[in-house]
Design a protein around this motif. Structure first.
Motif, PDB file in Angstrom:
ATOM      1  N   ALA A  68      36.534 -59.573 -80.918  1.00 28.24           N
ATOM      2  CA  ALA A  68      35.874 -59.986 -82.157  1.00 28.24           C
ATOM      3  C   ALA A  68      36.847 -60.713 -83.077  1.00 28.24           C
ATOM      4  O   ALA A  68      36.485 -61.708 -83.714  1.00 28.24           O
TER       5      ALA A  68
ATOM      6  N   SER B  83      33.296 -67.974 -82.883  1.00 29.60           N
ATOM      7  CA  SER B  83      32.149 -68.163 -83.774  1.00 29.60           C
ATOM      8  C   SER B  83      31.710 -66.819 -84.342  1.00 29.60           C
ATOM      9  O   SER B  83      32.060 -65.760 -83.811  1.00 29.60           O
ATOM     10  N   ASP B  84      30.921 -66.878 -85.413  1.00 34.39           N
ATOM     11  CA  ASP B  84      30.383 -65.650 -85.993  1.00 34.39           C
ATOM     12  C   ASP B  84      29.417 -64.957 -85.036  1.00 34.39           C
ATOM     13  O   ASP B  84      29.341 -63.735 -85.021  1.00 34.39           O
ATOM     14  N   VAL B  85      28.693 -65.726 -84.254  1.00 42.08           N
ATOM     15  CA  VAL B  85      27.765 -65.133 -83.287  1.00 42.08           C
ATOM     16  C   VAL B  85      28.549 -64.309 -82.265  1.00 42.08           C
ATOM     17  O   VAL B  85      28.207 -63.161 -81.979  1.00 42.08           O
TER      18      VAL B  85
ATOM     19  N   ARG C  84      31.581 -63.155 -82.652  1.00 46.52           N
ATOM     20  CA  ARG C  84      32.225 -62.053 -83.366  1.00 46.52           C
ATOM     21  C   ARG C  84      31.254 -60.893 -83.547  1.00 46.52           C
ATOM     22  O   ARG C  84      31.594 -59.735 -83.299  1.00 46.52           O
ATOM     23  N   GLY C  85      30.028 -61.195 -83.929  1.00 47.49           N
ATOM     24  CA  GLY C  85      29.018 -60.157 -84.085  1.00 47.49           C
ATOM     25  C   GLY C  85      28.708 -59.455 -82.781  1.00 47.49           C
ATOM     26  O   GLY C  85      28.537 -58.231 -82.740  1.00 47.49           O
TER      27      GLY C  85
ATOM     28  N   GLU D  93      32.401 -53.687 -90.975  1.00 44.77           N
ATOM     29  CA  GLU D  93      32.597 -55.092 -90.602  1.00 44.77           C
ATOM     30  C   GLU D  93      31.270 -55.757 -90.275  1.00 44.77           C
ATOM     31  O   GLU D  93      30.999 -56.883 -90.702  1.00 44.77           O
ATOM     32  N   LEU D  94      30.431 -55.060 -89.517  1.00 44.93           N
ATOM     33  CA  LEU D  94      29.116 -55.603 -89.182  1.00 44.93           C
ATOM     34  C   LEU D  94      28.259 -55.757 -90.424  1.00 44.93           C
ATOM     35  O   LEU D  94      27.553 -56.756 -90.584  1.00 44.93           O
TER      36      LEU D  94
ATOM     37  N   MET E 154      29.109 -58.775 -92.375  1.00 40.87           N
ATOM     38  CA  MET E 154      28.612 -59.981 -91.722  1.00 40.87           C
ATOM     39  C   MET E 154      27.096 -60.124 -91.865  1.00 40.87           C
ATOM     40  O   MET E 154      26.522 -61.111 -91.413  1.00 40.87           O
TER      41      MET E 154
ATOM     42  N   ARG F 108      25.001 -58.060 -90.351  1.00 36.65           N
ATOM     43  CA  ARG F 108      24.436 -57.679 -89.048  1.00 36.65           C
ATOM     44  C   ARG F 108      23.776 -56.311 -89.078  1.00 36.65           C
ATOM     45  O   ARG F 108      23.052 -55.959 -88.168  1.00 36.65           O
TER      46      ARG F 108
END
Length: 69
Positions: free
Chosen positions: A28, A33-35, A37-38, A62-63, A66, A68
């Motif tokens: 991560a 990319s953020d995708v 990383r998520g 962290e999620l 973001m 998420r």
């Protein structure tokens, strides 16, 4: 990320939950990319939850940061 992929596969094969948490978190941190990383953070979080690992709290944060969770 070939070395990381190999270490992830080895940890999966060994059923090494603590290593999987660390490796998915590492992925991560280096994701392009953020995708991605998520995706990796979610996997780290799930493994932490399954293991009852204290790192789940930080991974959830962290999620959440973001958007998420």
């Amino acid at each position: 990320m070939n070395g990381l992929d190999a270490r992830m596969r080895a940890a999966h094969d060994a059923g090494d939950g603590p290593a999987l948490i660390a490796l998915y978190h590492e992925a991560a941190l280096t994701a392009a990319s953020d995708v991605a990383r998520g995706f990796y953070l979610t996997h780290a979080f799930v493994h932490a939850l399954e293991a009852g690992d204290a790192r789940a709290v930080d991974l959830r944060a962290e999620l959440h940061a973001m958007g998420r969770i």
